[in-house]
Design an enzyme around this catalytic site. Sequence first.
Site, PDB file in Angstrom:
ATOM      1  NE  ARG A 199     -15.789   5.759  25.335  1.00 17.46           N
ATOM      2  CZ  ARG A 199     -16.916   6.096  25.886  1.00 17.46           C
ATOM      3  NH1 ARG A 199     -17.560   5.494  26.904  1.00 17.46           N
ATOM      4  NH2 ARG A 199     -17.240   7.309  25.445  1.00 17.46           N
ATOM      5  NE  ARG A 205     -20.294   3.999  24.489  1.00 17.15           N
ATOM      6  CZ  ARG A 205     -21.089   4.417  25.231  1.00 17.15           C
ATOM      7  NH1 ARG A 205     -22.082   5.218  24.991  1.00 17.15           N
ATOM      8  NH2 ARG A 205     -20.753   4.481  26.461  1.00 17.15           N
ATOM      9  CE  LYS A 219     -28.747   6.891  31.070  1.00 15.31           C
ATOM     10  NZ  LYS A 219     -27.773   5.538  30.683  1.00 15.31           N
ATOM     11  NE  ARG A 274     -19.817   1.444  32.675  1.00 13.20           N
ATOM     12  CZ  ARG A 274     -18.841   1.233  31.793  1.00 13.20           C
ATOM     13  NH1 ARG A 274     -17.706   1.380  32.189  1.00 13.20           N
ATOM     14  NH2 ARG A 274     -19.388   1.455  30.561  1.00 13.20           N
ATOM     15  NE  ARG A 317     -26.860   6.127  36.726  1.00 11.99           N
ATOM     16  CZ  ARG A 317     -25.765   6.470  36.111  1.00 11.99           C
ATOM     17  NH1 ARG A 317     -24.691   7.105  36.820  1.00 11.99           N
ATOM     18  NH2 ARG A 317     -25.633   6.196  34.954  1.00 11.99           N
TER      19      ARG A 317
END
Length: 198
Positions: free
Chosen positions: A134, A128, A14, A145, A89
Amino acid sequence: MTRLLLIGPPGAGKGTQARWIAEKLGIVAVSTGDIFRQNVQSQSPLGLAAASYINAGEFVPDSITNAMVRDRLAQQDVRHGFLLDGYPRTPGQVNFLDETLAERGLELDVVLQLTADTEELVERLLKRANRENRADDTAEIIRHRMALYFEQTTAVTDLYLERGILTKVEGAGAISDVSDRISVALDVALGLLAETPC
């Protein structure tokens, strides 16, 4: 003046597409992720409240998110149009956005929904996370999520589908391919002759 919403699951690209669309249409990309980070980094009261949810991999409650978005949409740079990335959302947020825009005599023009296979998105986000070190982005947290996203946003996309302003775009594949599909979708939805990205 064009007002768009770009919606899609984590990892669907996005942010990348929002920047491209905003540049093409000459409007401002408004990312709730950026709004959250700015508030958290400045340690504003809203930012401190949001941080505990973000760190746990949970969505920030509507009351906090709504207040941040209202503040952002009151700024001067969005007067000539905007693209919302990551908000609303929930149905409650849809209603809040409707009211916030209606106060200015405005409404959304188009909702673009990026779609993609969940497992492909999980793999993309794990890669990623590894690139960006991360450590908290584990497969379990990412799938959690994803589950929250689909649980909460199906009702949102259904609402916009009923209004006739929802356009679905396949988000898998190369960035340029996705941009091409979005260009066609915008051409149809807005009647614009969007340029094909290089």
